[in-house]
Write a protein that holds these residues in place. Sequence first.
Motif, PDB file in Angstrom:
ATOM      1  N   ILE A   1       0.819  -1.206   0.000  1.00  0.00           N
ATOM      2  CA  ILE A   1       0.000   0.000   0.000  1.00  0.00           C
ATOM      3  C   ILE A   1       0.854   1.257   0.000  1.00  0.00           C
ATOM      4  CG2 ILE A   1      -1.859  -1.173   1.186  1.00  0.00           C
ATOM      5  CD1 ILE A   1      -1.128   0.214   3.703  1.00  0.00           C
TER       6      ILE A   1
ATOM      7  N   ALA B   1      -5.211   3.618   0.934  1.00  0.00           N
ATOM      8  CA  ALA B   1      -4.280   2.564   1.305  1.00  0.00           C
ATOM      9  C   ALA B   1      -4.937   1.572   2.249  1.00  0.00           C
ATOM     10  CB  ALA B   1      -3.043   3.176   1.951  1.00  0.00           C
TER      11      ALA B   1
ATOM     12  N   ARG C   1      -7.142  -0.755   0.357  1.00  0.00           N
ATOM     13  CA  ARG C   1      -6.405  -1.801  -0.335  1.00  0.00           C
ATOM     14  C   ARG C   1      -5.941  -2.878   0.642  1.00  0.00           C
ATOM     15  NH1 ARG C   1      -2.507  -2.719  -4.962  1.00  0.00           N
ATOM     16  NH2 ARG C   1      -2.452  -4.956  -4.716  1.00  0.00           N
TER      17      ARG C   1
ATOM     18  N   GLU D   1      -6.968  -6.953   0.335  1.00  0.00           N
ATOM     19  CA  GLU D   1      -5.956  -7.734  -0.342  1.00  0.00           C
ATOM     20  C   GLU D   1      -6.148  -9.221  -0.107  1.00  0.00           C
ATOM     21  OE1 GLU D   1      -3.682  -7.055  -2.606  1.00  0.00           O
ATOM     22  OE2 GLU D   1      -3.442  -9.225  -2.518  1.00  0.00           O
TER      23      GLU D   1
END
Lengths: 305, 309, 354
Positions: free
Chosen positions: B167, B220, B223, B227
């Motif tokens: 990230i 970030a 994400r 993930e």
Amino acid sequence: MTTDEARTTTRPSAAWRAQADVRTAASLAGRRRRDALMRIAIALSAALALIPLVLILGYLLVRGLGGLSLALLTALPKPVGEPGGGIANAIAGSLLLLGIAAVCGIPVGLLAGTYLAERPNGRLAAVVRFVADVLNGTPSIVVGIAVWAAVVRPMQRFSALAGGVALAVILAPLVARTTEQMLRLVPPTVREAALALGFTEWRTALRVIAPAAGPGIATGLLVALSRVAGETAPLLFTAFGNPYWSVSPSEPIAAVPLQIYTYALSPYDEWRAQAWAAALGLVGVVAVLTIAARAVARRPRVRTR
Amino acid sequence: MTGLGDRVWRGTTTLAALAIPASLGVISVVLLVGAWPTLRETGLALVLDRSWEPRSGAFGVAAALVGTLETSLLAVLIAAPLGIGTALYTVEFAPTGVSRVLATICDILAAIPSVVYGLWGAAILVPLVRTVVAPALQAVGGRTPFFAGPSYGAGILTAALLLALMILPFVTAVSREVIAAVPVAQREAALALGATRWEMLRDAVLPAAKTGIAGGIALALGRALGETMAVTMVIGNRHELSWSLLAPGYTLASLLANEFGEAASDAHLSALMAVALLLLLLVTLAVNAIARRLVRTVRAGLAAVEVTR
Amino acid sequence: MRRATLLGVTLGLAACGGDPPATPERNANGRTGSVDLTGAGATFPYPLYSRWFSEYAVKTGVKINYQSIGSGGGIRQLREGVVDFGASEAPLTDAEIAQIPRGRVLQVPAVVGGVVLVYNVPGLTAELKLTADVVADIFLGRITKWNDPRLAELNAGVSLPPDEIVVVYRADGSGTTYVFTDWLTRVSAAWAGGPGHGKDVRWPVGLGAKGNEGVAGQVKTTPNTIGFVELAYATQNRLPSAALRNRAGFFVAPTVNALAAAAAGVENRLPGPNDFRVSLVDTPVGDAYPLASFSWLLLYQAQSDDAKGRKLVDFIRWAVRTGQGSARALDYAPLPPALVTRILATLDGVSIGQ
């Protein structure tokens, strides 16, 4: 942020901190020391961030360089034991998927981002901003599952279209948020001046604001496209993959990240070598595009033609 | 007063803006329909129970839920300062050539497929944590429960480190743009008042860039929460709740990635949809929380103005 | 303006399809027409299937697209009618078949594969000998050290370290797990009562790795580990594999011949004339490797599409006869000829068209 807000958010913290400095009896020497310390800290954090990143790139290079060859780029996949396999169809497939995703997702993202920047205070803007952030955090596999149910199942087939749609759903909110942020960096005075001079709203947006925010928007687009180019999970149940050459939107299609995923997790050295070479190639292409876009769109001042 | 051009313009941008909640709406409906059987049967036990056993119908993801939060928050805690520091260095201190190279490297890293990060993590990071990082941490904080137990390399900490790397480009890219956009006038004003370089950054640049940087951090965090591929290769994939960061764990996204391909029974599939829905909810709450803190910070700043004026 | 042009060019390049490459394709006719058949399922047989599809395409021009998205995924896609056939190591039970409304699903064995116990014990060069109950207790967490007396007893003369055993299991559900737990369930009452038999079980101890590759990788890079993978992953990664004791009492190393031996005589044990759902685990044959398994192809008994049905059945006919020749090179064992005869008879019974 209006001009007023910009002024007032800067002043109080400076005043408070000046008082804090006095309270801690910080002399000029002390402040200089702190300055030096923070410079080191900043440089250190950059180094700390960069070292592992360079390690990854290095590892990618080491494992991938050996497998790069013209055959890789022009041949179709071959089964284990037959030499000379390649990812030509995957490259074509990825380009098609990115094309579909770009056509569907980028305009929506850009326009939505513009809406958020132009009318940021309404209810809709708050909702859209929130939802975009949520979507940006949604695991891509969830998007793939949803698109499977919404597109693949009714169509009774996997298709490049479904894959492109899944990628577009990931792309649009990313582009919207970065576009909004970049547009808001343009000082509001610029917009007000253009409107005062008689420009219509859409003219202002397209001819005045957009060029000023151009490089930032381009960076945002590139980061978003790069991210989407490397996505595997949403393609597993939408684009599906295809060992043959296909550029039809209504058929299953190969994609570079899918190929990398399948090959890298196989036990065969020749497939794994191809996977790493493909990964290196993917990153290389993105690197070239990034550098090219940067070279063309260097940060300009607001143009006075 | 608004001409046709502007009305079309407004309409188009509004439509585009509406497309985004629409797509989330479709996703939510699909997931809800699929998850309904599990939600009805299992209910709250989904979140509170620790045992996940599809064959016997036990669907509890407490361990994965905690793991998701742990890894993502830790990853943001690591990546945020590093990212902001890198952005500051790139914009303020680095010579132009170096700056461009740094920026390019950071942006390229966003393009590396997660499976590559995962493979690198499994091959390099896991042994590294097992042989170097974990012993070092245990030497320092071995007494605390956070670094207890043997380390096999794969675990919560390793996953957090890998996530932080993944990230980092997002935080850095956004911060970079935002910091560079702070008007030169602000900077020069601070310097003219006698501020050192750091003080100028702290008092003139960072506050102006704060909202943008927070936006980058929100991206970030998103994400990190979502993930799938990379984390599952380094986290140990164990439904285990432990205080130790060195212990193996699980995340909701990894659970989805691992089991979605194989789930054949309707009950199992429905449970996975429920997990997906839960993850979506989690992301929503996290984003909401960040947004609220942001608003509060800005409001606090404005309130302070009232006082000092 | 220049920026807009660049963006436009990039998007244009991205969107345009382009022509097929000039280099000769391996297909006989080089057509870029659409694919004839689609299949989805397990990763276990993927390398062999991709070899089969390639050879078959050259021979007949029929193009088959198979992707390994997991056997559960394959079954689901087959159920929804999105793919034409599936592949799995875990056969569907009658109850599961009943859940598929489109029609009766036929399961035909395609090849024999094997599961291997791999390990990483620093300093150990000899081949490790293991029995099912010892393995079950290791994976249950009851045997925790390499120099446990039960391990030493099986491996006399070999010096085992006093270190803790680190178990590595499959985090994702899989046919490999199905086969492995089949074996453990037959021998260990504790295992049968605990984690049990399935594609996805609750592992009492150890680390979960993703896929065969993940397990192999974890074992390779972490000392004192033990895990289970498909034969190909053990041989290709050059991981030491254990010799297992079979029902006849012999310690058998995992080789293709030992796998083939496990399938010998299976045609006499079929549950029904068209039912091939037999487990090859722990067969009584003398030189058989105990962790062997069929990999099945799944298709509808009644093929509604004339052309597709014909192509599919023809392909499977080819695969169970000529295709078996490619099996050994890729670490699979061919089907016994007597079984192939029965399979062909069953395929004759597949109804094609209306």
